[in-house]
Design a protein around this motif. Structure first.
Motif, PDB file in Angstrom:
ATOM      1  N   ARG A 183      31.408 -15.090  20.773  1.00 49.32           N
ATOM      2  CA  ARG A 183      32.834 -15.371  20.597  1.00 49.32           C
ATOM      3  C   ARG A 183      33.072 -16.843  20.269  1.00 49.32           C
ATOM      4  O   ARG A 183      33.928 -17.167  19.436  1.00 49.32           O
ATOM      5  N   GLU A 228      32.292 -17.422  16.719  1.00 50.14           N
ATOM      6  CA  GLU A 228      33.370 -16.966  15.846  1.00 50.14           C
ATOM      7  C   GLU A 228      34.469 -18.030  15.746  1.00 50.14           C
ATOM      8  O   GLU A 228      35.046 -18.245  14.675  1.00 50.14           O
ATOM      9  N   CYS A 229      34.743 -18.712  16.843  1.00 60.36           N
ATOM     10  CA  CYS A 229      35.694 -19.823  16.802  1.00 60.36           C
ATOM     11  C   CYS A 229      35.189 -20.932  15.891  1.00 60.36           C
ATOM     12  O   CYS A 229      35.977 -21.569  15.168  1.00 60.36           O
ATOM     13  N   ARG A 237      33.536 -20.531  13.269  1.00 61.83           N
ATOM     14  CA  ARG A 237      33.760 -20.086  11.894  1.00 61.83           C
ATOM     15  C   ARG A 237      35.220 -20.264  11.482  1.00 61.83           C
ATOM     16  O   ARG A 237      35.510 -20.544  10.308  1.00 61.83           O
ATOM     17  N   LEU A 238      36.115 -20.146  12.441  1.00 62.81           N
ATOM     18  CA  LEU A 238      37.539 -20.140  12.131  1.00 62.81           C
ATOM     19  C   LEU A 238      38.166 -21.529  12.050  1.00 62.81           C
ATOM     20  O   LEU A 238      39.150 -21.722  11.338  1.00 62.81           O
ATOM     21  N   HIS A 256      45.641 -18.662  15.650  1.00 63.10           N
ATOM     22  CA  HIS A 256      44.515 -18.351  14.766  1.00 63.10           C
ATOM     23  C   HIS A 256      43.509 -17.430  15.461  1.00 63.10           C
ATOM     24  O   HIS A 256      42.992 -16.488  14.847  1.00 63.10           O
ATOM     25  N   LEU A 257      43.230 -17.691  16.731  1.00 60.10           N
ATOM     26  CA  LEU A 257      42.283 -16.836  17.453  1.00 60.10           C
ATOM     27  C   LEU A 257      42.829 -15.424  17.593  1.00 60.10           C
ATOM     28  O   LEU A 257      42.084 -14.440  17.451  1.00 60.10           O
ATOM     29  N   ARG A 314      45.003 -13.908  15.592  1.00 63.25           N
ATOM     30  CA  ARG A 314      44.984 -13.267  14.268  1.00 63.25           C
ATOM     31  C   ARG A 314      43.593 -12.800  13.892  1.00 63.25           C
ATOM     32  O   ARG A 314      43.429 -11.800  13.183  1.00 63.25           O
ATOM     33  N   ALA A 315      42.583 -13.503  14.362  1.00 64.39           N
ATOM     34  CA  ALA A 315      41.199 -13.140  14.054  1.00 64.39           C
ATOM     35  C   ALA A 315      40.692 -11.994  14.935  1.00 64.39           C
ATOM     36  O   ALA A 315      39.575 -11.529  14.733  1.00 64.39           O
TER      37      ALA A 315
END
Length: 233
Positions: free
Chosen positions: A12, A15-16, A18-19, A166-167, A169-170
């Motif tokens: 997780r 993934e952050c 990446r965002l 943003h988190l 929405r992802a």
């Protein structure tokens, strides 16, 4: 706190990465790094050049824009570096003993926190505020608003909502709005971020980062969402 295995938690956090522009993901190979205190010295080489870089990039006539955008940049990078871990229940990078990477043009490119540890919302804010205060004092010394101005502080506070939006929405797990409210409450500056769960986007800043003055448009969560210039633009 979200309960999961260390492997799932690590995934997780990746993934952050990446965002968002996070400490471990912004390329800084070959860029100089300097201690945060040195960057914030108004008589030093870094901060005045960073202000000028914003002025030149935006083509601003008013020097206030470049000064406030330095505060925006740090507030955004600091929120990206710390809020995801707090939300996910991971150790939160500390902004003490911070180093920063700077481009050849003078742009504040990335943060390099030294350590990570579990923290409460109040500890998170104390850490961020102690890092932000020297910057506000230095920007004031360079001709900006007073150190306590909402024009500075609206940036780290407003960025909390933006990061969590943003988190969400992802599709990352957890109640992003609840985390935003918890962190916002710790700042004692609740007036700087408006949270409306039924609105999209649900966070909205109540201060302006000034970038719209460069003709770059408006962020989704911009305080100018209903201004005459935005409606007609």
């Amino acid at each position: 706190m979200l309960e999961c295995s260390p492997a799932v938690l690590a995934g997780r956090v990746r993934e952050c990465d990446r965002l968002l522009p996070r400490p471990g993901t912004v390329p800084v190979s070959g860029l100089p790094t300097t201690p945060w205190a040195e960057f914030c010295d108004p008589a030093g080489p870094w901060l005045p050049r960073c202000v000028e870089e914003w002025q030149e990039r935006g083509g601003f006539r008013h020097r206030r824009a470049g000064l406030v955008l330095v505060a925006f940049r740090f507030g955004w990078l600091a929120a990206c570096a710390t809020v995801p871990e707090f939300h996910l229940g991971a150790p939160v990078p500390s902004l003490r003993d911070l180093r920063v990477a700077i481009t050849a043009e003078g742009r504040l490119s990335a943060l390099r926190p030294a350590t990570s540890q579990p923290v409460t919302a109040q500890q998170w804010w104390q850490d961020l505020a102690e890092a932000f205060e020297p910057l506000t004092e230095a920007l004031h010394a360079l001709g900006g608003p007073p150190p306590e101005s909402h024009e500075y502080w609206g940036n780290p506070v407003g960025s909390v909502g933006t990061v969590l939006w943003h988190l969400q929405r992802a599709g990352l797990p957890g109640d992003a709005i609840a985390t935003a409210r918890e962190l916002l409450g710790a700042t004692n500056r609740e007036h700087l971020l408006d949270i409306a769960p039924d609105r999209d986007p649900w966070p909205r800043r109540t201060t302006c980062c000034q970038w719209w003055r460069a003709g770059g448009g408006y962020c989704d969560e911009c305080v100018l969402w209903n201004s005459a210039s935005r409606v007609s633009g």
